[in-house]
Enzyme design. Sequence first.
Site, mmCIF file in Angstrom:
data_model
loop_
_atom_site.group_PDB
_atom_site.id
_atom_site.type_symbol
_atom_site.label_atom_id
_atom_site.label_comp_id
_atom_site.label_asym_id
_atom_site.label_seq_id
_atom_site.Cartn_x
_atom_site.Cartn_y
_atom_site.Cartn_z
ATOM 1 N N SER A 8 0.810 -1.219 0.000
ATOM 2 C CA SER A 8 0.000 0.000 0.000
ATOM 3 C C SER A 8 0.842 1.267 0.000
ATOM 4 O O SER A 8 1.952 1.314 0.526
ATOM 5 C CB SER A 8 -0.905 0.007 1.235
ATOM 6 O OG SER A 8 -0.122 -0.004 2.420
ATOM 7 N N GLY A 48 1.807 4.023 4.317
ATOM 8 C CA GLY A 48 1.541 2.798 3.572
ATOM 9 C C GLY A 48 2.761 1.893 3.611
ATOM 10 O O GLY A 48 3.901 2.364 3.563
ATOM 11 N N ASN A 52 6.716 2.917 3.005
ATOM 12 C CA ASN A 52 7.641 2.907 4.143
ATOM 13 C C ASN A 52 8.816 1.964 3.910
ATOM 14 O O ASN A 52 9.964 2.288 4.228
ATOM 15 C CB ASN A 52 6.906 2.496 5.415
ATOM 16 C CG ASN A 52 5.800 3.467 5.792
ATOM 17 O OD1 ASN A 52 5.765 4.602 5.322
ATOM 18 N ND2 ASN A 52 4.891 3.019 6.628
ATOM 19 N N PHE A 116 -9.774 3.623 8.605
ATOM 20 C CA PHE A 116 -8.953 3.445 7.407
ATOM 21 C C PHE A 116 -9.845 3.293 6.194
ATOM 22 O O PHE A 116 -10.757 2.453 6.172
ATOM 23 C CB PHE A 116 -8.044 2.223 7.540
ATOM 24 C CG PHE A 116 -7.110 2.066 6.361
ATOM 25 C CD1 PHE A 116 -6.028 2.915 6.213
ATOM 26 C CD2 PHE A 116 -7.341 1.097 5.404
ATOM 27 C CE1 PHE A 116 -5.185 2.793 5.113
ATOM 28 C CE2 PHE A 116 -6.500 0.971 4.301
ATOM 29 C CZ PHE A 116 -5.419 1.813 4.163
ATOM 30 N N GLN A 168 -1.202 -6.041 8.930
ATOM 31 C CA GLN A 168 -2.588 -5.787 9.316
ATOM 32 C C GLN A 168 -3.582 -6.353 8.326
ATOM 33 O O GLN A 168 -4.793 -6.346 8.569
ATOM 34 C CB GLN A 168 -2.821 -4.289 9.517
ATOM 35 C CG GLN A 168 -2.640 -3.438 8.270
ATOM 36 C CD GLN A 168 -1.259 -2.836 8.162
ATOM 37 O OE1 GLN A 168 -0.251 -3.481 8.479
ATOM 38 N NE2 GLN A 168 -1.184 -1.594 7.722
ATOM 39 N N ASN A 191 4.928 -9.937 13.128
ATOM 40 C CA ASN A 191 5.253 -9.553 14.505
ATOM 41 C C ASN A 191 4.666 -10.584 15.459
ATOM 42 O O ASN A 191 4.005 -11.547 15.028
ATOM 43 C CB ASN A 191 4.802 -8.121 14.815
ATOM 44 C CG ASN A 191 3.291 -7.941 14.769
ATOM 45 O OD1 ASN A 191 2.524 -8.881 14.978
ATOM 46 N ND2 ASN A 191 2.842 -6.723 14.499
ATOM 47 N N THR A 219 9.126 -10.626 14.780
ATOM 48 C CA THR A 219 9.629 -9.476 15.526
ATOM 49 C C THR A 219 8.857 -9.357 16.843
ATOM 50 O O THR A 219 7.658 -9.646 16.900
ATOM 51 C CB THR A 219 9.500 -8.180 14.724
ATOM 52 O OG1 THR A 219 8.123 -7.952 14.387
ATOM 53 C CG2 THR A 219 10.306 -8.271 13.430
ATOM 54 N N GLY A 221 9.130 -6.445 19.142
ATOM 55 C CA GLY A 221 9.234 -5.120 19.726
ATOM 56 C C GLY A 221 10.524 -4.924 20.485
ATOM 57 O O GLY A 221 11.619 -5.209 19.988
ATOM 58 N N ASP A 252 8.011 -1.888 9.051
ATOM 59 C CA ASP A 252 8.381 -1.688 7.648
ATOM 60 C C ASP A 252 9.877 -1.419 7.513
ATOM 61 O O ASP A 252 10.516 -1.889 6.563
ATOM 62 C CB ASP A 252 7.576 -0.533 7.059
ATOM 63 C CG ASP A 252 6.082 -0.802 7.055
ATOM 64 O OD1 ASP A 252 5.683 -1.965 6.877
ATOM 65 O OD2 ASP A 252 5.310 0.160 7.246
#
Length: 311
Positions: A8, A48, A52, A116, A168, A191, A219, A221, A252
């Site tokens: 995106s 997006g 990114n 969104f 997402q 994540n 990932t 955090g 990203d």
Amino acid sequence: MRSLICGSLAYDNIMQFDGRFSESLLPDQLHKVNVSFLVPTMRREFGGCAGNIAYNLKLLGGEPLIMATVGQDSAPYLDHLRQLNISSECIRVIDTAFTGQCFITTDADSNQITAFHPGAMSFSHQNQVADAGSVKLAIVAPDGRDGMLEHSEQAIGLGIPLIFDPGQGLPMFNGEELKHFIELATYVAVNDYEAELLTNRTGLSLSQIAERVQALVVTRGELGAEIFTGGEKIVIPCVEADTIADPTGCGDAFRAGMLFGLSNDMDWATIGRLSSLMGSIKIAQQGPQNHAPSLAEIEDRFFSAFGYRYR
């Protein structure tokens, strides 16, 4: 060689509400909400996932090629990409739609209400991976539902190694569809929350997913990341950030490190460390595309964090 980034392009409209949502929303009246929040500050960011990732890959000296759909209001974003010397040859303009838009309102307790509008993203399937020409690697990041499915299949059909990055967009797919993505993918990147959702929906454990791909990257955090590859788990430490300003776009930035590392045949430990560093650099700035370290600064920070140079 170029890396194809399917995903995106969107505008992030970020607003700050000085009060608390809890003081404006009455628990016994939630069935008929009619409320307005005064937001004295607002900023618009280029965002997006594809934008990114491309931005961060360019910082690393990579060659990003974005494949995305934008709308009638896309001129500022396309001009932004031209200034960054990022190609827009595979970006399609849909004149009857708006570019994807995210509207985020944050209150004094850091609670958020987000809306969104996908807009032109819904037409992403009109793009064809074959039109990208010669690329070394592709990533399918959150985008229109049909586009994510078709671009994954097209990339593998053309023999292009593929990173599946559902992000997402993951809730759009059922278990069988997610299994199909995993079977297509060369690598999977999620994540920790997405990893839980992926295992729940597919019925596959992390180790079972890892067996089906060359590498599974999770990932976590501030806890760093884990890379499952070749029957091993490589633990990647989190790089301490200068400050914690805004986590938007950190995932990203991490994906950009993966693209650069894989395109340059790095080992997985180095790929993970470089990716972790890019997330750390990003989190210190507001917005997903406002950090601007030089390549020399990135290389020096990697050396300071890990004691060797990645290139």
